[in-house]
Design a protein around this motif. Structure first.
Motif, mmCIF file in Angstrom:
data_model
loop_
_atom_site.group_PDB
_atom_site.id
_atom_site.type_symbol
_atom_site.label_atom_id
_atom_site.label_comp_id
_atom_site.label_asym_id
_atom_site.label_seq_id
_atom_site.Cartn_x
_atom_site.Cartn_y
_atom_site.Cartn_z
ATOM 1 N N GLU A 1 -18.450 -1.514 5.117
ATOM 2 C CA GLU A 1 -18.455 -2.778 4.406
ATOM 3 C C GLU A 1 -17.122 -3.493 4.604
ATOM 4 O O GLU A 1 -16.063 -2.867 4.516
ATOM 5 C CB GLU A 1 -18.686 -2.563 2.908
ATOM 6 C CG GLU A 1 -20.045 -1.961 2.575
ATOM 7 C CD GLU A 1 -20.191 -1.748 1.080
ATOM 8 O OE1 GLU A 1 -19.196 -1.996 0.336
ATOM 9 O OE2 GLU A 1 -21.270 -1.336 0.655
ATOM 10 N N PRO A 2 -17.154 -4.818 4.863
ATOM 11 C CA PRO A 2 -15.902 -5.562 5.031
ATOM 12 C C PRO A 2 -15.160 -5.682 3.715
ATOM 13 O O PRO A 2 -15.724 -5.517 2.627
ATOM 14 C CB PRO A 2 -16.364 -6.924 5.530
ATOM 15 C CG PRO A 2 -17.752 -7.065 4.991
ATOM 16 C CD PRO A 2 -18.335 -5.675 5.007
ATOM 17 N N GLY A 3 -13.868 -5.959 3.802
ATOM 18 C CA GLY A 3 -13.076 -6.156 2.602
ATOM 19 C C GLY A 3 -13.208 -7.576 2.059
ATOM 20 O O GLY A 3 -13.832 -8.442 2.679
ATOM 21 N N ARG A 4 -12.610 -7.813 0.889
ATOM 22 C CA ARG A 4 -12.633 -9.134 0.269
ATOM 23 C C ARG A 4 -11.225 -9.729 0.326
ATOM 24 O O ARG A 4 -10.230 -9.039 0.055
ATOM 25 C CB ARG A 4 -13.080 -9.050 -1.187
ATOM 26 C CG ARG A 4 -14.476 -8.490 -1.379
ATOM 27 C CD ARG A 4 -14.920 -8.656 -2.847
ATOM 28 N NE ARG A 4 -13.919 -8.181 -3.794
ATOM 29 C CZ ARG A 4 -13.811 -6.904 -4.185
ATOM 30 N NH1 ARG A 4 -14.615 -5.983 -3.683
ATOM 31 N NH2 ARG A 4 -12.878 -6.541 -5.063
ATOM 32 N N GLU A 5 -11.163 -10.995 0.654
ATOM 33 C CA GLU A 5 -9.860 -11.658 0.725
ATOM 34 C C GLU A 5 -9.254 -11.781 -0.665
ATOM 35 O O GLU A 5 -9.962 -12.040 -1.651
ATOM 36 C CB GLU A 5 -9.996 -13.032 1.367
ATOM 37 C CG GLU A 5 -10.356 -12.973 2.843
ATOM 38 C CD GLU A 5 -10.338 -14.359 3.494
ATOM 39 O OE1 GLU A 5 -10.087 -15.351 2.755
ATOM 40 O OE2 GLU A 5 -10.559 -14.436 4.710
ATOM 41 N N MET B 1 -9.703 -9.316 7.104
ATOM 42 C CA MET B 1 -10.274 -8.436 6.084
ATOM 43 C C MET B 1 -11.639 -7.881 6.479
ATOM 44 O O MET B 1 -12.194 -7.028 5.774
ATOM 45 C CB MET B 1 -10.372 -9.170 4.748
ATOM 46 C CG MET B 1 -9.025 -9.417 4.083
ATOM 47 S SD MET B 1 -8.086 -7.906 3.745
ATOM 48 C CE MET B 1 -9.097 -7.133 2.486
ATOM 49 N N ALA B 2 -12.187 -8.348 7.599
ATOM 50 C CA ALA B 2 -13.472 -7.825 8.065
ATOM 51 C C ALA B 2 -13.311 -6.928 9.289
ATOM 52 O O ALA B 2 -14.307 -6.483 9.876
ATOM 53 C CB ALA B 2 -14.424 -8.979 8.386
ATOM 54 N N SER B 3 -12.068 -6.627 9.673
ATOM 55 C CA SER B 3 -11.837 -5.812 10.867
ATOM 56 C C SER B 3 -12.446 -4.420 10.699
ATOM 57 O O SER B 3 -12.358 -3.820 9.615
ATOM 58 C CB SER B 3 -10.333 -5.673 11.126
ATOM 59 O OG SER B 3 -10.087 -4.734 12.150
ATOM 60 N N PRO B 4 -13.091 -3.892 11.763
ATOM 61 C CA PRO B 4 -13.608 -2.517 11.673
ATOM 62 C C PRO B 4 -12.500 -1.477 11.522
ATOM 63 O O PRO B 4 -12.743 -0.349 11.110
ATOM 64 C CB PRO B 4 -14.359 -2.348 12.999
ATOM 65 C CG PRO B 4 -13.794 -3.376 13.911
ATOM 66 C CD PRO B 4 -13.400 -4.537 13.046
ATOM 67 N N ASN B 5 -11.254 -1.848 11.867
ATOM 68 C CA ASN B 5 -10.107 -0.970 11.680
ATOM 69 C C ASN B 5 -9.475 -1.301 10.340
ATOM 70 O O ASN B 5 -8.874 -2.362 10.154
ATOM 71 C CB ASN B 5 -9.104 -1.166 12.819
ATOM 72 C CG ASN B 5 -7.952 -0.175 12.769
ATOM 73 O OD1 ASN B 5 -7.601 0.357 11.712
ATOM 74 N ND2 ASN B 5 -7.341 0.083 13.918
ATOM 75 N N LEU B 6 -9.586 -0.382 9.386
ATOM 76 C CA LEU B 6 -9.103 -0.658 8.038
ATOM 77 C C LEU B 6 -7.604 -0.950 7.993
ATOM 78 O O LEU B 6 -7.119 -1.612 7.075
ATOM 79 C CB LEU B 6 -9.423 0.517 7.104
ATOM 80 C CG LEU B 6 -10.766 0.443 6.359
ATOM 81 C CD1 LEU B 6 -11.936 0.515 7.334
ATOM 82 C CD2 LEU B 6 -10.876 1.566 5.336
ATOM 83 N N ASN B 7 -6.868 -0.457 9.000
ATOM 84 C CA ASN B 7 -5.426 -0.708 9.025
ATOM 85 C C ASN B 7 -5.095 -2.179 9.246
ATOM 86 O O ASN B 7 -3.972 -2.609 8.954
ATOM 87 C CB ASN B 7 -4.771 0.131 10.127
ATOM 88 C CG ASN B 7 -4.861 1.621 9.868
ATOM 89 O OD1 ASN B 7 -4.402 2.099 8.843
ATOM 90 N ND2 ASN B 7 -5.474 2.366 10.776
ATOM 91 N N LEU B 8 -6.043 -2.950 9.768
ATOM 92 C CA LEU B 8 -5.811 -4.373 10.032
ATOM 93 C C LEU B 8 -6.280 -5.269 8.887
ATOM 94 O O LEU B 8 -6.222 -6.497 8.997
ATOM 95 C CB LEU B 8 -6.509 -4.780 11.335
ATOM 96 C CG LEU B 8 -6.004 -4.086 12.610
ATOM 97 C CD1 LEU B 8 -6.793 -4.546 13.821
ATOM 98 C CD2 LEU B 8 -4.519 -4.359 12.819
#
Length: 449
Positions: free
Chosen positions: A29-33, A69-76
């Motif tokens: 799931e993508p993150g939220r800004e 905030m939607a990057s598949p790499n959580l570090n980004l």
């Protein structure tokens, strides 16, 4: 940080650490800004300056990179660059109350120091895109990050967190304890730079986790010291040997080879007298099968000297312990060969008693009893209680009287040893770097088992 804010690539966030964690999303799931993501450049610069001045409390604000905030790499997903921490620093004291996160500082430190290739363990592979992003946005010299598998060596631990526990809890004497897998510890134990480089070249660099046997590291230093270390005779557990038919007061000088692997190292003179020290293990009153060293009625060769035959022993009247071996020698065998061609099965080392230097010898063994202490439930439970044995009253030939800390020697038939910094004038301390292969010890262990 100011540069990235001005470029619209960073912002001050008022979310708490828990809120940041919750809004980051998951692998699926993508993150939220953050609602503070689109603050103006002027507001962000003002807030950063006030963070730096200590106006805000810990956990109330952070500086975050504005990436995706939607990057598949959580570090980004808008990683934190600075956080507020009002704690004194061991170098800068209280001058700073905002501290950079590792990913933000890593690439800049490498670039400032002129690093061309930043070598990291495999867990940093997912961090490389962030490492590259920060450097690209800043427009500074860009090292290349390369990941490889962490080195694991048997019978020790390489985790800094665990090593500092060993130091702080007194299991070792410090970071340079010769049992520690640190460069300072290896140096003090007597390891050479060449041996360590040889070890690194042999194991190479890999992407897969593996366990390297510590025996390989020991082989590398043994191989290197065999070529470069001068030989001396040292008796670790002394037993007096008296040659009954050798003239009292007479002293001869025997010529000994300094290193059979390197003729350019020449020879030395070793004093020989009526009273000698030999190793306790080189005498058995009742010898077991296949024991070819000194015993009543048998003849052995004294290294560089004569053949001697045991004709008796002297025992402590109270304990029955053998305190002296009585022998006779054959004057015709000087140098180690008999004119009549008789064969001797064993050669033992010795030190002239009147000329010997007294020394302390520290015998180091593996720090852990199990090959993989990291994989045990309680890793400290497998610490080797006998990883250090101190021997006092050892006897060493006088040629080493001017030895300096760091000097390395092979004690013939015993192993390789290094002079410890604890040495002082008239009191030498030696650390065993690595032992020699001992065929008899293997036989004795097998018999006992």
């Amino acid at each position: 940080a100011v540069q990235l804010i001005k470029a619209g690539k960073a912002y001050v966030d008022d979310l708490s650490p828990d809120e940041i964690r919750e809004s980051r999303g998951t692998l699926t799931e993508p993150g939220r800004e953050s609602p503070y993501r689109n603050r103006s450049v002027e507001e962000n610069l003002d807030l950063l300056a006030r963070m730096r001045a200590g106006e805000f409390e810990e956990g109330t604000r952070t500086l975050r990179a504005k990436i995706d905030m939607a990057s598949p790499n959580l570090n980004l997903r808008d990683p934190v660059m600075y956080r507020i921490r009002k704690a004194p620093h061991h170098r800068t004291g209280d001058r700073w109350c905002i501290y950079p996160m590792y990913d933000w500082a890593h690439g800049q430190s490498d670039s400032i120091e002129g690093i061309t290739h930043s070598l990291c363990s495999l867990e940093y592979e997912d961090h490389r895109p962030l490492y590259d992003w920060f450097l690209d946005q800043l427009g500074i010299q860009h090292p290349q990050q390369i990941e490889f598998a962490r080195l694991n060596v048997s019978r020790t631990v390489l985790s800094k967190r665990k090593l500092i526990q060993l130091v702080n809890e007194g299991h070792v004497a410090g970071w340079d304890d010769p049992r520690m897998p640190t460069l300072a510890g290896l140096r003090r134990r007597g390891y050479t730079p060449e041996a360590i480089r040889d070890f690194c070249e042999r194991i190479g660099v890999a992407k897969a986790e593996n366990l390297v046997e510590i025996a390989l590291l020991e082989h590398c230093v043994r191989d290197d010291l065999n070529r470069r270390a001068p030989r001396v005779m040292g008796v670790l557990r002394p037993l007096k040997l008296v040659i009954e038919n050798y003239p009292e007061g007479q002293v001869e000088e025997m010529e000994a080879v300094n290193n059979p692997e390197d003729a350019s190292m020449g020879t030395r003179k070793v004093p020989f007298s009526r009273e000698l020290w030999i190793e306790q293990d080189d005498f058995r009153e009742t010898p077991p099968p296949k024991y070819y060293r000194l015993s009543p009625g048998t003849e052995v060769r004294l290294r560089y000297a004569y053949f001697v035959k045991c004709v008796g022993v002297v025992k402590d009247e109270r304990t029955g312990e053998i305190v002296e071996v009585r022998c006779t020698y054959d004057p015709a065998t000087r140098g180690g060969d008999a004119p009549d061609g008789r064969k001797i099965k064993s050669t033992i080392h010795w030190v002239s008693a009147p000329h010997a230097l007294e020394a302390e010898v520290r015998l180091y063994d593996h720090l852990f009893l199990t090959p993989k202490p990291d994989e045990t439930e309680d890793w400290k439970a497998s610490l080797n209680p006998n990883s250090l044995e101190r021997l006092n009253g050892c006897r060493i030939e006088p040629s080493v009287q001017d030895a300096k800390p760091g000097d390395r020697y092979q004690f013939e038939r015993n192993g390789y040893f290094c002079v410890d910094p604890d040495s002082s004038p008239g009191r030498l301390v030696f650390n065993r770097t690595v032992s020699l292969r001992d065929t008899w010890a293997k036989i004795e262990r097998a018999t006992a088992g």
